[in-house]
Design an enzyme around this catalytic site. Structure first.
Site, PDB file in Angstrom:
ATOM      1  N   ARG A  60       9.918  73.896  -6.274  1.00 12.96           N
ATOM      2  CA  ARG A  60       9.499  72.524  -6.554  1.00 12.96           C
ATOM      3  C   ARG A  60      10.059  71.556  -5.516  1.00 12.96           C
ATOM      4  O   ARG A  60       9.365  70.631  -5.071  1.00 12.96           O
ATOM      5  CB  ARG A  60       9.978  72.120  -7.954  1.00 12.96           C
ATOM      6  N   HIS A  64       7.951  68.811  -3.261  1.00  9.26           N
ATOM      7  CA  HIS A  64       8.252  67.374  -3.226  1.00  9.26           C
ATOM      8  C   HIS A  64       8.587  66.917  -1.815  1.00  9.26           C
ATOM      9  O   HIS A  64       8.240  65.812  -1.417  1.00  9.26           O
ATOM     10  CB  HIS A  64       9.386  67.055  -4.204  1.00  9.26           C
ATOM     11  N   SER A  74      13.062  65.607   4.434  1.00  3.93           N
ATOM     12  CA  SER A  74      13.432  64.219   4.118  1.00  3.93           C
ATOM     13  C   SER A  74      14.010  64.096   2.709  1.00  3.93           C
ATOM     14  O   SER A  74      14.861  63.247   2.454  1.00  3.93           O
ATOM     15  CB  SER A  74      12.225  63.284   4.273  1.00  3.93           C
ATOM     16  N   ASN A  92      11.870  62.525  -8.701  1.00  4.97           N
ATOM     17  CA  ASN A  92      12.933  63.406  -8.235  1.00  4.97           C
ATOM     18  C   ASN A  92      14.252  63.219  -8.985  1.00  4.97           C
ATOM     19  O   ASN A  92      14.975  64.190  -9.234  1.00  4.97           O
ATOM     20  CB  ASN A  92      13.195  63.183  -6.740  1.00  4.97           C
ATOM     21  N   PRO A 146       2.002  62.973  -7.609  1.00  2.00           N
ATOM     22  CA  PRO A 146       1.270  62.661  -8.835  1.00  2.00           C
ATOM     23  C   PRO A 146       2.202  62.737 -10.039  1.00  2.00           C
ATOM     24  O   PRO A 146       3.256  63.355  -9.975  1.00  2.00           O
ATOM     25  CB  PRO A 146       0.214  63.761  -8.895  1.00  2.00           C
ATOM     26  N   HIS A 176       3.468  76.383 -11.731  1.00  2.00           N
ATOM     27  CA  HIS A 176       4.018  76.130 -13.065  1.00  2.00           C
ATOM     28  C   HIS A 176       4.035  77.388 -13.930  1.00  2.00           C
ATOM     29  O   HIS A 176       4.288  77.310 -15.128  1.00  2.00           O
ATOM     30  CB  HIS A 176       3.257  74.975 -13.741  1.00  2.00           C
TER      31      HIS A 176
HETATM   32  C1  HEM Z   1      -0.375  68.841  -9.323  1.00  2.00           C
HETATM   33  C2  HEM Z   1       0.530  67.950  -9.571  1.00  2.00           C
HETATM   34  C3  HEM Z   1       1.885  68.263 -10.147  1.00  2.00           C
HETATM   35  C4  HEM Z   1       2.503  67.546 -11.112  1.00  2.00           C
HETATM   36  C5  HEM Z   1       1.980  66.289 -11.801  1.00  2.00           C
HETATM   37  C6  HEM Z   1       3.762  68.205 -11.382  1.00  2.00           C
HETATM   38  C7  HEM Z   1       4.683  67.764 -12.301  1.00  2.00           C
HETATM   39  C8  HEM Z   1       5.807  68.479 -12.689  1.00  2.00           C
HETATM   40  C9  HEM Z   1       6.716  68.065 -13.731  1.00  2.00           C
HETATM   41  C10 HEM Z   1       6.602  66.768 -14.522  1.00  2.00           C
HETATM   42  C11 HEM Z   1       7.662  69.032 -13.864  1.00  2.00           C
HETATM   43  C12 HEM Z   1       8.846  69.030 -14.842  1.00  2.00           C
HETATM   44  C13 HEM Z   1       9.978  68.220 -14.234  1.00  2.00           C
HETATM   45  C14 HEM Z   1      11.036  67.830 -15.251  1.00  2.00           C
HETATM   46  O1  HEM Z   1      10.682  67.609 -16.411  1.00  2.00           O
HETATM   47  O2  HEM Z   1      12.209  67.701 -14.828  1.00  2.00           O
HETATM   48  C15 HEM Z   1       7.367  70.056 -12.884  1.00  2.00           C
HETATM   49  C16 HEM Z   1       8.120  71.201 -12.699  1.00  2.00           C
HETATM   50  C17 HEM Z   1       7.883  72.125 -11.710  1.00  2.00           C
HETATM   51  N1  HEM Z   1       6.905  72.019 -10.719  1.00  2.00           N
HETATM   52 FE1  HEM Z   1       5.369  70.710 -10.679  1.00  2.00          FE
HETATM   53  N2  HEM Z   1       3.879  69.303 -10.582  1.00  2.00           N
HETATM   54  C18 HEM Z   1       2.764  69.384  -9.799  1.00  2.00           C
HETATM   55  C19 HEM Z   1       2.504  70.336  -8.824  1.00  2.00           C
HETATM   56  C20 HEM Z   1       3.421  71.302  -8.427  1.00  2.00           C
HETATM   57  C21 HEM Z   1       3.291  72.123  -7.240  1.00  2.00           C
HETATM   58  C22 HEM Z   1       2.158  72.001  -6.228  1.00  2.00           C
HETATM   59  C23 HEM Z   1       4.372  72.964  -7.207  1.00  2.00           C
HETATM   60  C24 HEM Z   1       4.756  74.004  -6.182  1.00  2.00           C
HETATM   61  C25 HEM Z   1       3.918  74.543  -5.326  1.00  2.00           C
HETATM   62  C26 HEM Z   1       5.155  72.678  -8.396  1.00  2.00           C
HETATM   63  C27 HEM Z   1       6.271  73.376  -8.769  1.00  2.00           C
HETATM   64  C28 HEM Z   1       7.009  73.114  -9.907  1.00  2.00           C
HETATM   65  C29 HEM Z   1       8.066  73.995 -10.408  1.00  2.00           C
HETATM   66  C30 HEM Z   1       8.438  75.356  -9.829  1.00  2.00           C
HETATM   67  C31 HEM Z   1       8.638  73.358 -11.532  1.00  2.00           C
HETATM   68  C32 HEM Z   1       9.835  73.838 -12.366  1.00  2.00           C
HETATM   69  C33 HEM Z   1      11.116  73.387 -11.671  1.00  2.00           C
HETATM   70  C34 HEM Z   1      12.430  73.785 -12.360  1.00  2.00           C
HETATM   71  O3  HEM Z   1      12.437  74.492 -13.362  1.00  2.00           O
HETATM   72  O4  HEM Z   1      13.483  73.337 -11.835  1.00  2.00           O
HETATM   73  N3  HEM Z   1       4.563  71.653  -9.088  1.00  2.00           N
HETATM   74  N4  HEM Z   1       6.232  69.695 -12.184  1.00  2.00           N
END
Ligand code: HEM
Ligand code: NAG
Ligand code: NAG
Ligand code: NAG
Ligand code: NAG
Ligand code: NAG
Length: 306
Positions: A60, A64, A74, A92, A146, A176
């Site tokens: 993630r 970002h 950055s 973040n 987003p 995800h």
């Molecule tokens: C399409 C738009 C996306 C949105 C709106 C989004 C949003 C989010 C949100 C809200 C979380 C939970 C964060 C929290 O509650 O602390 C999350 C977790 C995560 N996202 Fe996304 N995300 C997106 C795309 C992506 C992409 C493109 C990737 C990687 C290629 C990604 C990888 C991850 C991973 C691996 C987690 C879990 C992180 C952890 O457990 O520390 N996300 N995302």
């Protein structure tokens, strides 16, 4: 094995030839830092062994970093009294994790290679084999990410602004399949939305995500294996059992999603290797949003510009 799966997602790519032309290349560091690959792999393997979630967290962090202008490290810059960096930005703060893992790997790589490898390259997952990124001199003023409340048109336009299409959006959202989200990120979806399985939503409301309080409580983004990289997330989407409203927008959203992303979701749900192949390619595309050549610098400390 669960842990192996996660390691596969995140073991950082490495490789390289001191490219005569300073373009991204898998061979960028072959001559100038041959120890890079084993050092990064060992560092990530140790981190994931200590905490399986770290694989997801570094994945993630990379996303970002790439969306805030480019894949230029950055996001790693600390705030200073006169400078507010990306770490403090809404999506973040209190959410992105793993900075200290990158610091640790950077120290080990520098011990062998004396600051020839950029911080940005240390952030690439296993299959991001393109190397030779340069580090940003400053943080990006706009992280361009987003929100978990974004509609499909908003998600599409945010990805399009980075040269990524509907298929890339769907593919990369498959990340995800690993990791966790905080209750504050999915409360609106499980309390207020109709496009969610009612039993699934009720369990979350009664469990980790109360109406008030518990903002930081965690739930797995993919129920059956938050440490395993597979295609089950797409089956969850079809069953409407995902945490984020933005994710559910990719499937079953009526006219908007049926013409653009529903079919891709169905294809990935049915074919795990199709998803794995496309994901690897889309990660390379994401990582190619980068600084190269004599732009930027090679940071000595990932947390500040030289
Ligand atoms: C399409 C738009 C996306 C949105 C709106 C989004 C949003 C989010 C949100 C809200 C979380 C939970 C964060 C929290 O509650 O602390 C999350 C977790 C995560 N996202 Fe996304 N995300 C997106 C795309 C992506 C992409 C493109 C990737 C990687 C290629 C990604 C990888 C991850 C991973 C691996 C987690 C879990 C992180 C952890 O457990 O520390 N996300 N995302
Ligand atoms: C990472 O990628 C390399 C090159 O494709 C591959 O040989 C290696 O097995 C991968 N590592 C893991 C843990 O999947
Ligand atoms: C990043 O920002 C700089 C300065 O604001 C700009 O010149 C550059 O084109 C941007 N790079 C990308 C990949 O968006
Ligand atoms: C290593 O880097 C330091 C600081 O940039 C420099 O002073 C030193 O000469 C370098 N050593 C080698 C062997 O390149
Ligand atoms: C749910 O919707 C109501 C009415 O629109 C709004 O007042 C409330 O803040 C929303 N709650 C969440 C958690 O989104
Ligand atoms: C699954 O996708 C792969 C491409 O990764 C393709 O070669 C294979 O034929 C597909 N399998 C089925 C059953 O469609």
């Amino acid at each position: 094995m669960e842990r192996r799966g996660t390691a596969a997602v995140v073991l950082l790519a490495v490789a390289a030839l001191a490219a005569a032309e300073a373009q991204l290349s898998p061979a960028f560091y072959d001559a100038i830092c041959p120890a890079l690959q084993p050092t990064v792999r060992r560092g990530m393997a140790q981190a994931v062994q200590k905490e399986p979630r770290m694989g997801a967290s570094i994945l993630r962090l990379f996303f970002h970093d790439c969306f805030a202008n480019s894949s230029d490290g950055s996001i790693l810059l600390d705030d200073t009294p006169s400078f507010t960096g990306e770490k403090s930005a809404g999506p973040n703060a209190n959410s992105v994790r793993g900075y200290e893992i990158i610091d640790g790997i950077k120290a080990q790589v520098d011990a062998s290679c004396n600051a020839t490898v950029s911080c940005a390259d240390l952030g690439g997952p296993n299959w991001t084999v393109q190397l030779g990124r340069r580090d940003a001199l400053t943080a990006s003023p706009n992280v361009n990410l987003p929100s978990p409340l974004s509609s499909l048109p908003a998600l599409l336009s945010s990805f399009r602004a980075k040269g990524l299409d509907a298929r890339d959006l769907t593919t990369l959202s498959g990340a995800h399949t690993v990791g966790f989200a905080r209750c504050s990120s999915f409360r609106a979806h499980v309390y207020n939305d109709t496009a969610v399985d009612s039993t699934f939503a009720a369990q979350l409301r009664a469990g980790v995500c109360p109406w008030t309080g518990g903002d930081g409580n965690l739930a797995p983004l993919e129920l059956q294996g938050p440490n395993k990289f597979d295609n089950k997330f797409f089956r969850d989407l079809i069953a409407r059992r995902v945490l984020l409203r933005s994710d559910q927008e990719l499937f079953g959203g009526g006219a908007a999603s049926s013409s653009t992303t529903d079919g891709i979701v169905r294809a990935y749900a049915a074919n795990a290797s199709l998803f794995a192949d496309d994901f690897a390619a889309a990660m390379v595309k994401l990582g190619n949003l980068a600084l190269t050549g004599s732009n930027g610098e090679i940071r000595l400390n990932c947390r500040r510009a030289n």
